[in-house]
Design a protein around this motif. Structure first.
Motif, short mmCIF file in Angstrom:
data_model
loop_
_atom_site.label_atom_id
_atom_site.label_comp_id
_atom_site.label_asym_id
_atom_site.label_seq_id
_atom_site.Cartn_x
_atom_site.Cartn_y
_atom_site.Cartn_z
N THR A 1 0.85 -1.18 0.00
CA THR A 1 0.00 0.00 0.00
C THR A 1 0.90 1.24 0.00
OG1 THR A 1 -0.14 0.01 2.41
CG2 THR A 1 -1.90 -1.14 1.24
N CYS A 2 0.30 2.35 -0.32
CA CYS A 2 1.03 3.62 -0.34
C CYS A 2 0.08 4.71 0.12
CB CYS A 2 1.53 3.89 -1.77
SG CYS A 2 2.54 5.37 -1.89
N LEU A 3 0.57 5.60 0.93
CA LEU A 3 -0.26 6.71 1.37
C LEU A 3 -0.72 7.54 0.17
CD1 LEU A 3 1.81 7.77 4.48
CD2 LEU A 3 -0.46 6.75 4.49
N SER A 4 -1.98 7.93 0.17
CA SER A 4 -2.56 8.60 -1.00
C SER A 4 -1.89 9.93 -1.30
CB SER A 4 -4.07 8.79 -0.80
OG SER A 4 -4.32 9.52 0.37
N TRP A 5 -1.28 10.59 -0.33
CA TRP A 5 -0.62 11.88 -0.57
C TRP A 5 0.80 11.73 -1.11
CZ3 TRP A 5 3.97 12.32 1.82
CH2 TRP A 5 4.16 11.64 3.02
N ASN A 6 1.32 10.51 -1.12
CA ASN A 6 2.72 10.30 -1.48
C ASN A 6 2.88 10.16 -3.00
OD1 ASN A 6 5.41 9.65 -1.62
ND2 ASN A 6 5.32 8.11 0.01
N LYS A 7 2.65 11.26 -3.69
CA LYS A 7 2.67 11.26 -5.16
C LYS A 7 4.01 10.80 -5.73
CE LYS A 7 1.37 14.01 -9.18
NZ LYS A 7 1.39 12.86 -10.01
N PRO A 8 5.17 11.20 -5.18
CA PRO A 8 6.43 10.71 -5.76
C PRO A 8 6.52 9.17 -5.76
CG PRO A 8 6.87 12.53 -4.29
CD PRO A 8 5.41 12.18 -4.10
N SER A 9 6.08 8.55 -4.68
CA SER A 9 6.12 7.08 -4.62
C SER A 9 5.09 6.47 -5.56
CB SER A 9 5.90 6.59 -3.19
OG SER A 9 7.00 6.95 -2.38
N ILE A 10 3.89 7.01 -5.58
CA ILE A 10 2.85 6.49 -6.47
C ILE A 10 3.33 6.58 -7.92
CG2 ILE A 10 0.53 6.91 -7.39
CD1 ILE A 10 -0.23 7.80 -4.48
N ASP A 11 3.87 7.73 -8.30
CA ASP A 11 4.38 7.89 -9.67
C ASP A 11 5.49 6.88 -9.97
OD1 ASP A 11 2.59 9.96 -10.04
OD2 ASP A 11 4.10 11.55 -9.82
N PHE A 12 6.36 6.68 -9.02
CA PHE A 12 7.45 5.70 -9.19
C PHE A 12 6.88 4.31 -9.41
CE2 PHE A 12 10.12 2.53 -6.99
CZ PHE A 12 11.18 2.48 -7.89
#
Length: 158
Positions: free
Chosen positions: A120-131
Motif C-alpha cells: 500500500t502507499c499513502l494517498s498523498w505520497n505522489k512521488p512514490s505512487i508515480d514511481f
C-alpha cells in the motif's frame, strides 16, 4: 550499482530495524504513532517469524530496508508477499537503490513461488505512487480499514 548488496536481517539487528521504522514514520509524518520497541521486533520478526526484513547496503553502509510478511489470497489460492515498509536514506534516493531493493524482493517472490507482490502507499505520497506506476505496478481500487486500541475494544464488546 555493483557496490549495492542485500542482507537478510538477523536477531542482532532489532535496534536497526526499529531505527528504520522510525525514519519511515518520520517521513510519513506519523512518528507519533510508533509504539514498537526492539523487543517487539525481536518477538514478532524473529521468535514468531511473522515478518522478514532485508537491508540494502552500499559500500558496507546500510542505506535502506524493507519489511514484509505473507498474506493469503483466496482468489488465487496462494500467498502474497505484502511489503509493509520500504525506506531508502534521503541522500541515496534517485540512484535506483529503491528499485533495486524492490527487484530483490520480487526475486524472493518468484523464487519462493508466491502468488503476488503487493503493498500500500499513502494517498498523498505522489512521488512514490508515480514511481510505482512508472515501473509497471498496478494501483488497485481497495481502501484500507483498521481497528486499534479503544475503537477495537469498543467494537468487540458491543
Amino acid at each position: 550499482m555493483e557496490n549495492l548488496t542485500f542482507k537478510i536481517a538477523e536477531r542482532k539487528d532489532c535496534e536497526l530495524i526499529l531505527e528504520y521504522i522510525k525514519k519511515l514514520a518520520e517521513y510519513e509524518k506519523r512518528l507519533d504513532e510508533v509504539t514498537a520497541t526492539a523487543d517487539d521486533i525481536e518477538k514478532w520478526v524473529f521468535d514468531e517469524k511473522q515478518a522478514e526484513v532485508i537491508f540494502a547496503i552500499l559500500d558496507g553502509k546500510t542505506i535502506g530496508f524493507a519489511l514484509y510478511f505473507l498474506s493469503f489470497s483466496t482468489y488465487i489460492g496462494n500467498v502474497n508477499m505484502h511489503l509493509e515498509d520500504l525506506f531508502i536514506e534521503p541522500e541515496c534516493r534517485g540512484n535506483g537503490y529503491g528499485k533495486a531493493l524492490l527487484k530483490e524482493l520480487g526475486n524472493i517472490v518468484l523464487d519462493r513461488g508466491y502468488g503476488r507482490f503487493e503493498w500500500t502507499c499513502l494517498s498523498w505520497n505522489k512521488p512514490s505512487i508515480d514511481f510505482y506506476l512508472n515501473i509497471g505496478a498496478e494501483m488497485k481500487d481497495w481502501e484500507l480499514f483498521h481497528f486499534k486500541g479503544e475503537a477495537l475494544e469498543k467494537f468487540v464488546k458491543e
